[in-house]
Design an enzyme around this catalytic site. Structure first.
Site, PDB file in Angstrom:
ATOM      1  N   LYS A  85      41.405  44.826 -14.194  1.00 15.00           N
ATOM      2  CA  LYS A  85      40.147  44.496 -14.862  1.00 15.00           C
ATOM      3  C   LYS A  85      39.360  43.532 -13.980  1.00 15.00           C
ATOM      4  O   LYS A  85      39.934  42.686 -13.296  1.00 15.00           O
ATOM      5  CB  LYS A  85      40.451  43.847 -16.220  1.00 15.00           C
ATOM      6  CG  LYS A  85      39.234  43.311 -16.964  1.00 15.00           C
ATOM      7  CD  LYS A  85      38.298  44.399 -17.413  1.00 15.00           C
ATOM      8  CE  LYS A  85      37.018  43.825 -18.047  1.00 15.00           C
ATOM      9  NZ  LYS A  85      35.999  44.878 -18.277  1.00 15.00           N
ATOM     10  N   CYS A  95      28.308  44.554 -13.627  1.00 16.28           N
ATOM     11  CA  CYS A  95      28.627  44.485 -15.059  1.00 16.28           C
ATOM     12  C   CYS A  95      27.331  44.420 -15.863  1.00 16.28           C
ATOM     13  O   CYS A  95      26.535  43.502 -15.679  1.00 16.28           O
ATOM     14  CB  CYS A  95      29.494  43.283 -15.393  1.00 16.28           C
ATOM     15  SG  CYS A  95      29.746  43.195 -17.191  1.00 16.28           S
TER      16      CYS A  95
HETATM   17  O1  RRO Z   1      33.530  44.202 -19.336  1.00 22.99           O
HETATM   18  C1  RRO Z   1      32.519  44.934 -19.424  1.00 22.99           C
HETATM   19  O2  RRO Z   1      31.753  44.892 -20.400  1.00 22.99           O
HETATM   20  C2  RRO Z   1      32.166  45.897 -18.369  1.00 22.99           C
HETATM   21  C3  RRO Z   1      32.183  45.585 -17.024  1.00 22.99           C
HETATM   22 BR1  RRO Z   1      32.798  43.955 -16.353  1.00 22.99          BR
HETATM   23  C4  RRO Z   1      31.729  46.541 -16.079  1.00 22.99           C
HETATM   24  O3  RRO Z   1      31.688  46.324 -14.861  1.00 22.99           O
HETATM   25  N1  RRO Z   1      31.295  47.726 -16.550  1.00 22.99           N
HETATM   26  C5  RRO Z   1      31.291  48.036 -17.868  1.00 22.99           C
HETATM   27  O4  RRO Z   1      30.888  49.138 -18.252  1.00 22.99           O
HETATM   28  N2  RRO Z   1      31.737  47.104 -18.770  1.00 22.99           N
END
Ligand code: RRO
Length: 308
Positions: free
Chosen positions: A44, A127
């Site tokens: 993650k 993100c």
């Molecule tokens: O954690 C998120 O909401 C998230 C991330 Br970091 C990302 O890079 N892409 C996404 O669709 N969700």
């Protein structure tokens, strides 16, 4: 069929792996990826402090894809730095995904994570789900500043996870910028940010954060992902290794990514929907497609999309 592949000199036993965010937050999830037939373990995206993320519901799957606004739930970079040496014992590459809530966070996290020696590091500039924080990857100057601060902290192959771009001018600007930053590979694309899915029966949004806005993934984003893989493959003359991410539900979808120029494939939505059993299915399907089309490996067909 041999589905091994290479990204920036690192060999992967199989070309399919999880996309950062999909089943890879906790130690248990990461170890399960290690035991699975996935070709790598991707963490993650991590921040300085541990985060529980945005309020639920924050993921919603529907027939054409998914929408998420997870909000970077993760264990914090120190926990992942401790886990990485253990994850490497599974005998497949470990990719650490580095994020941050401010520009300063990126080099701090990168330095410690690099010391833990994952096989590759992916810097997430895309993100879409932190309220009040625009995606860094949509600002070429900020992206360049962050990448140039991170670059000297990293000795393993360093890649960038980019958001989708929708105009050739943006591929040009970002490609030129990336060419100045010593990037070893690209991961294209992150979710298509700030979409909105509506439930007409209940007359509501389907996820809670940001008034229902979130990152789109799955089937419906495949043409956008393919376009970005292709555009950057051509921009770098086939010399930049690319992980294709976005809209892969089948082996045939993966083959399309490879034709466009991808060397490896990440899966998010289909992994969340199907679980780890998706990996043997995708491998079997891609193997059958390659054999049918007369190819013996991924390298054989990478980038060989015909134009009319
Ligand atoms: O954690 C998120 O909401 C998230 C991330 Br970091 C990302 O890079 N892409 C996404 O669709 N969700």
């Amino acid at each position: 069929m041999n589905l091994s592949t290479t990204i920036a000199g690192v060999t992967f036993p199989g070309c399919f792996m999880n996309a950062a965010g999909a089943l890879c937050v906790t130690r248990e999830e990461l170890e399960a990826l290690g035991r699975s037939v996935a070709g790598a373990i991707v963490t993650k995206s991590m921040t300085i402090e541990a985060r529980t993320g945005n309020p639920e519901p924050r993921y919603y799957g529907f027939p054409e894809g998914s929408i998420n606004s997870m909000g970077l739930p993760n264990l914090g970079y120190r926990a992942y730095a401790e886990l990485i040496p253990q994850l490497k014992r599974f005998g497949k590459p470990v990719i650490a995904s580095v994020a941050g809530l401010s520009e300063e966070d990126f080099p701090t996290i990168a330095e410690t994570i690099n010391a833990a020696q994952p096989d590759l590091i992916e810097v997430n500039l895309s993100c879409p789900n932190i309220p009040g924080k625009p995606q860094i990857g949509y600002d070429a100057d900020t992206s360049e500043r962050v990448l140039k601060r991170v670059r000297p902290k990293i000795t393993v192959p360093m890649g960038v996870k980019l958001p989708p771009y929708f105009d050739p001018a943006h591929h040009q600007v970002m490609g030129t910028m990336l060419g100045r930053c010593g990037i070893d590979f690209l991961n294209l694309i992150n979710s298509v940010g700030n979409g909105l899915v509506v439930d007409p029966e209940r007359e509501t949004v389907v996820i809670k954060p940001k008034g229902g806005f979130g990152g789109l993934g799955g089937r419906l984003i495949k043409p956008v992902a393919l376009a970005n893989v292709r555009a950057f493959y051509k921009f770098f003359g086939g010399k930049m290794p690319i992980i294709g991410t976005g809209g892969v539900m089948s082996g045939s979808d993966a083959f399309e990514h490879i034709l466009c120029g991808a060397s490896a494939i990440q899966v998010g939505t289909v992994l969340v929907e199907e679980g780890l059993e998706v990996f043997p299915r995708l491998e079997a399907e891609l193997g059958a497609v390659l054999a049918r089309q007369g190819y013996r490996s991924i390298q054989d067909c990478r980038g060989r999309l015909k134009e009319l």
